[in-house]
Design a protein around this motif. Structure first.
Motif, PDB file in Angstrom:
ATOM      1  N   MET A 100       0.986  -1.080  -0.120  1.00 53.59           N
ATOM      2  CA  MET A 100       0.058  -0.009   0.104  1.00 53.59           C
ATOM      3  C   MET A 100       0.846   1.313  -0.043  1.00 53.59           C
ATOM      4  O   MET A 100       2.081   1.282   0.439  1.00 53.59           O
ATOM      5  N   GLN A 101       0.331   2.502  -0.651  1.00 56.58           N
ATOM      6  CA  GLN A 101       1.240   3.621  -0.583  1.00 56.58           C
ATOM      7  C   GLN A 101       0.485   4.663   0.106  1.00 56.58           C
ATOM      8  O   GLN A 101      -0.740   4.704  -0.302  1.00 56.58           O
ATOM      9  N   LEU A 102       1.010   5.380   1.056  1.00 55.76           N
ATOM     10  CA  LEU A 102       0.518   6.631   1.402  1.00 55.76           C
ATOM     11  C   LEU A 102       1.161   7.887   1.083  1.00 55.76           C
ATOM     12  O   LEU A 102       2.453   7.954   0.837  1.00 55.76           O
ATOM     13  N   THR A 103       0.618   8.940   0.680  1.00 56.74           N
ATOM     14  CA  THR A 103       1.020   9.903   0.243  1.00 56.74           C
ATOM     15  C   THR A 103       0.793  11.207   1.271  1.00 56.74           C
ATOM     16  O   THR A 103      -0.259  11.489   1.829  1.00 56.74           O
ATOM     17  N   ASP A 104       1.952  11.881   1.524  1.00 56.36           N
ATOM     18  CA  ASP A 104       2.004  13.192   2.476  1.00 56.36           C
ATOM     19  C   ASP A 104       2.456  14.309   1.339  1.00 56.36           C
ATOM     20  O   ASP A 104       3.482  14.656   1.128  1.00 56.36           O
ATOM     21  N   GLY A 105       1.444  14.786   0.743  1.00 56.66           N
ATOM     22  CA  GLY A 105       1.687  16.049  -0.290  1.00 56.66           C
ATOM     23  C   GLY A 105       2.760  15.493  -1.373  1.00 56.66           C
ATOM     24  O   GLY A 105       2.255  14.997  -2.220  1.00 56.66           O
ATOM     25  N   THR A 106       4.117  15.780  -1.000  1.00 59.98           N
ATOM     26  CA  THR A 106       4.922  15.475  -2.124  1.00 59.98           C
ATOM     27  C   THR A 106       5.598  14.066  -2.149  1.00 59.98           C
ATOM     28  O   THR A 106       5.994  13.409  -2.940  1.00 59.98           O
ATOM     29  N   ARG A 107       5.746  13.658  -0.950  1.00 58.21           N
ATOM     30  CA  ARG A 107       6.314  12.433  -0.532  1.00 58.21           C
ATOM     31  C   ARG A 107       5.302  11.175  -0.571  1.00 58.21           C
ATOM     32  O   ARG A 107       4.017  11.132  -0.127  1.00 58.21           O
ATOM     33  N   THR A 108       5.787  10.141  -1.189  1.00 54.42           N
ATOM     34  CA  THR A 108       4.954   8.850  -1.259  1.00 54.42           C
ATOM     35  C   THR A 108       5.637   7.691  -0.285  1.00 54.42           C
ATOM     36  O   THR A 108       7.015   7.261  -0.749  1.00 54.42           O
ATOM     37  N   PHE A 109       5.321   7.224   0.275  1.00 52.85           N
ATOM     38  CA  PHE A 109       5.528   6.168   1.361  1.00 52.85           C
ATOM     39  C   PHE A 109       5.073   4.754   1.191  1.00 52.85           C
ATOM     40  O   PHE A 109       3.769   4.566   1.039  1.00 52.85           O
ATOM     41  N   ASP A 110       5.743   3.684   0.926  1.00 51.03           N
ATOM     42  CA  ASP A 110       5.198   2.607   0.439  1.00 51.03           C
ATOM     43  C   ASP A 110       5.443   1.793   2.058  1.00 51.03           C
ATOM     44  O   ASP A 110       6.515   1.807   2.647  1.00 51.03           O
ATOM     45  N   THR A 111       4.450   1.057   2.282  1.00 51.85           N
ATOM     46  CA  THR A 111       4.156   0.385   3.583  1.00 51.85           C
ATOM     47  C   THR A 111       5.338  -0.684   3.810  1.00 51.85           C
ATOM     48  O   THR A 111       5.620  -0.892   4.869  1.00 51.85           O
ATOM     49  N   ASP A 112       5.541  -1.503   2.645  1.00 53.87           N
ATOM     50  CA  ASP A 112       6.504  -2.517   2.849  1.00 53.87           C
ATOM     51  C   ASP A 112       7.794  -2.160   3.216  1.00 53.87           C
ATOM     52  O   ASP A 112       8.491  -2.718   4.020  1.00 53.87           O
ATOM     53  N   ILE A 113       8.191  -1.037   2.750  1.00 54.54           N
ATOM     54  CA  ILE A 113       9.515  -0.445   2.851  1.00 54.54           C
ATOM     55  C   ILE A 113       9.656   0.239   4.065  1.00 54.54           C
ATOM     56  O   ILE A 113      10.680   0.000   5.100  1.00 54.54           O
ATOM     57  N   ILE A 114       8.660   0.762   4.793  1.00 50.61           N
ATOM     58  CA  ILE A 114       8.368   1.340   5.914  1.00 50.61           C
ATOM     59  C   ILE A 114       8.531   0.274   7.106  1.00 50.61           C
ATOM     60  O   ILE A 114       9.348   0.366   8.030  1.00 50.61           O
ATOM     61  N   ASP A 115       7.926  -0.768   6.855  1.00 50.35           N
ATOM     62  CA  ASP A 115       7.768  -1.917   7.795  1.00 50.35           C
ATOM     63  C   ASP A 115       9.279  -2.489   8.021  1.00 50.35           C
ATOM     64  O   ASP A 115       9.534  -2.827   9.062  1.00 50.35           O
ATOM     65  N   GLU A 116       9.860  -2.803   6.838  1.00 50.21           N
ATOM     66  CA  GLU A 116      11.151  -3.079   6.933  1.00 50.21           C
ATOM     67  C   GLU A 116      12.051  -2.385   7.593  1.00 50.21           C
ATOM     68  O   GLU A 116      12.919  -2.894   8.140  1.00 50.21           O
ATOM     69  N   ALA A 117      12.088  -1.224   7.170  1.00 52.40           N
ATOM     70  CA  ALA A 117      12.846  -0.238   7.929  1.00 52.40           C
ATOM     71  C   ALA A 117      12.666  -0.201   9.490  1.00 52.40           C
ATOM     72  O   ALA A 117      13.758   0.002  10.167  1.00 52.40           O
ATOM     73  N   ALA A 118      11.463  -0.058   9.720  1.00 51.96           N
ATOM     74  CA  ALA A 118      11.249  -0.049  11.167  1.00 51.96           C
ATOM     75  C   ALA A 118      11.654  -1.239  11.966  1.00 51.96           C
ATOM     76  O   ALA A 118      12.109  -1.421  13.044  1.00 51.96           O
TER      77      ALA A 118
END
Length: 102
Positions: free
Chosen positions: A1-19
């Protein structure tokens, strides 16, 4: 899933892996910090929408309990223009990784 904050797009898979990592490089730390700020902002908005008593603070377990109701979850999604998956992901991320939220 992708979340967008204005200009930045975050991929939840990458976020979970980094966390989950213990050692992160500079780019991962920057991305995780930016997402944590975004997640906390969105969490506060979600908490404010489900809080029936605005003058009383809600804990994270109370917010999670409130969004288990399908009607409340749909109301939050409609008011914040988010999908149900996004709302649930944000609340779960905040619960797991943001230790300053009680």
């Amino acid at each position: 899933m992708q979340l967008t904050d204005g200009t930045r797009t975050f991929d939840t898979d990458i976020i979970d892996e980094a966390a989950r990592k213990k050692e992160r490089d500079e780019q991962e730390r920057e991305m995780l910090n930016a997402f944590a700020r975004y997640a906390y902002l969105r969490y506060k908005q979600i908490r404010d929408k489900v809080n029936p008593r605005k003058c009383k603070y809600m804990y994270i377990h109370q917010v999670r309990q409130q969004i288990t109701s399908p009607a409340r979850l749909q109301r939050v999604c409609k008011l914040l223009t988010m999908t149900e998956e996004e709302v649930l992901y944000i609340v779960e991320f905040v619960r797991k990784y943001l230790k300053y939220v009680k």
